[in-house]
Design an enzyme around this catalytic site. Structure first.
Site, short mmCIF file in Angstrom:
data_model
loop_
_atom_site.label_atom_id
_atom_site.label_comp_id
_atom_site.label_asym_id
_atom_site.label_seq_id
_atom_site.Cartn_x
_atom_site.Cartn_y
_atom_site.Cartn_z
N GLU A 375 54.05 1.11 -27.39
CA GLU A 375 53.54 1.48 -28.83
C GLU A 375 53.29 2.83 -28.34
O GLU A 375 52.88 3.33 -27.36
CB GLU A 375 51.89 1.10 -28.75
CG GLU A 375 52.09 -0.53 -29.35
CD GLU A 375 50.71 -1.05 -29.85
OE1 GLU A 375 49.81 -0.26 -30.27
OE2 GLU A 375 50.33 -1.89 -29.66
N ASN A 376 53.66 3.78 -29.21
CA ASN A 376 53.70 5.32 -29.59
C ASN A 376 54.22 5.62 -31.06
O ASN A 376 54.74 5.07 -31.65
CB ASN A 376 54.49 5.93 -28.53
CG ASN A 376 54.37 7.43 -28.73
OD1 ASN A 376 55.43 7.92 -29.16
ND2 ASN A 376 53.37 8.09 -28.37
#
Length: 477
Positions: A375-376
């Site tokens: 996740e980013n």
């Protein structure tokens, strides 16, 4: 010209979660999930803080009940992911679709058929499925009946669920994660652990006992996954982001170290196979001991994870001075002081690309296991122009700078499996329940009140990310 530092088999893709995109919340026999009792907007925080109140209160509109209707529209969405060139898609299986009450004897075949079709569709499009087993999705009935993960019985229910999906998707799914952001049980216990607290209880003790049960469950799932298919790669997942000291005052440095350890604690157990050296003092100072058997210690020691996955959105800043800390801002579930060297997103999250490289190095130095950035991304309000275009240059800039720093981390010697930006298609925000807080390369026509056509539209970032993937991260312009 210098050889591209990113490996040829690198897993470029995107990340979503069942509870934030599927909708169809009671369709085909699905049971209730924690997200299904959460409203959007201002009331979300209240409901997350008190699950008992949320279960009793009628809020009217629940964003998860329809969400972006991925349950019915996944084939079209996967077609768009394929067009972008995704090598993988990180998603999750909703436990309550497979075992509606969590403790059912037999699985719900209709729920399994949905994931059969979803996984087969990904494979048919040459997209590797990366599956989170529990992404804030412990069946709500397990909270009502057993008190959530405070009860050791959940270990067996979880393993029964794992056994079904490991066998069902043997040879189709290789990459698994046992729990999404396992450290969030400390920060959002109702979401992360299905926990409800009674008056007079030692809340920290219940959180850590629940965390212990999840850690044992994770180790046993790792064992089971390897037994069912030796090709399986089972990982853990951390809500990461380095915590910096506010000043060079040694007291601030100690405070930052302690807060970093709050997060590392979970991965220390999952990656090293035992409770860290600082745990005893930590528990003693919080005024409790958790129940750990010798058999559980053996299970943890013998079943460490294959890789460490993590989410990274921002770094954080801490001071030992309570007066200074009174100035803290809220960013996601974590509070932080404003960093004078860095900008913030529209939702007050610190934007720190270099912090990604720092976090990668800290995690790799600590565990010496492959990492996976799962996740980013940047949550932002997107404007649809009169011609229908969505010029999200701010998102491109955010991702470009983070990918640049990711490449620096790889140059530093970090072994990295892949990169899957969060919310590759717009979905419901976990923390706020909003649709207006958008992350995707693909716009979904829906507002915070549930109005809209659900039509999908490519943003400017869609073609940009397509180019990034096709050049294996070489062309970031």
């Amino acid at each position: 010209m210098m050889k591209n530092i990113i490996p040829e088999n690198f897993l470029w893709g995107g990340a979503i979660a069942a509870n934030q995109c599927e909708g169809a919340y009671l369709e085909d026999g699905k049971g209730m999930s924690p997200v299904d009792i959460l409203p959007g907007g201002a009331l979300r925080k209240e409901a997350l803080a008190d699950a008992k109140k949320a279960m009793e209160k009628e809020y009217g509109y629940y964003p998860s009940h329809v969400s972006i209707d991925f349950y019915h529209r996944y084939k079209g969405d996967i077609k768009l992911f394929k067009e972008m060139g995704f090598k993988c898609l990180r998603t999750s299986i909703s436990w309550a679709r497979i075992f509606p009450n969590g403790d059912d004897q037999a699985p719900n075949e209709e729920g399994l058929k949905f994931y059969d079709s979803l996984i087969d569709e990904l494979i048919a499009n040459d997209i590797e499925p990366v599956i989170t087993i529990n992404h804030f999705d412990t069946p709500l009935e397990l909270t009502k009946k057993y008190g959530g993960w405070k009860n050791r019985k959940l270990i067996d229910f979880y393993l029964n669920y794992c056994n079904v999906i490991f066998n069902r998707y043997k040879g189709k799914v290789k990459y698994w994660m046992t729990f999404n952001e396992i450290n969030m049980i400390l920060h959002i216990p109702s979401f992360g652990g299905g926990l409800i607290f009674e008056e007079g209880e030692n809340i920290n003790q219940i959180k850590y006992q629940g965390a212990h049960h999840q850690l044992v469950a994770s180790a046993l799932a790792t064992k089971l996954g390897h037994e069912i298919d030796p090709e399986n790669k089972i990982g853990c997942m951390l809500a990461a982001g380095q915590i910096y000291p506010y000043t060079c005052n040694p007291e601030d440095i100690l405070e930052a170290q302690a807060r970093n350890r709050d997060n590392y604690f979970f991965i220390d157990v999952q990656a090293r196979g035992k409770y860290p050296s600082y745990a005893n003092r930590m528990f003693e100072e919080m005024g409790f001991n958790i129940e750990i058997t010798e058999e559980e210690k053996k299970i943890l020691a013998e079943n460490t994870v294959d890789y460490v996955a993590f989410s990274y959105y921002s770094s954080r800043l801490r001071s030992a001075d309570p007066v200074v800390m009174s100035q803290k801002l809220t960013g996601n579930a974590f509070k932080s002081l404003p960093n004078p060297y860095l900008k913030q997103s529209e939702w007050g999250w610190t934007i720190d690309p270099v912090g990604l490289r720092i976090t990668m190095n800290e995690l790799y130095d600590r565990y010496q296991k492959p990492l996976f950035i799962v996740e980013n991304g940047l949550g932002a309000v997107d404007k649809v122009e009169e011609d229908g275009s969505i010029n999200d240059d701010y998102r491109i800039e955010y991702l470009r700078k983070h990918i640049e720093q990711m490449k620096e981390g790889i140059k530093d010697g970090v072994e990295l499996i892949g990169y899957t930006p969060w919310g590759c298609i717009d979905l419901v925000s976990a923390s706020t329940g909003e649709m207006s807080k958008r992350y995707g390369f693909i716009y979904v026509d829906k507002d915070d009140n549930g109005n809209g056509t659900l039509e999908r539209t490519k943003k400017k970032s869609f073609d940009w990310y397509k180019k990034v993937i096709s050049t294996n991260g070489e062309n970031l312009e």
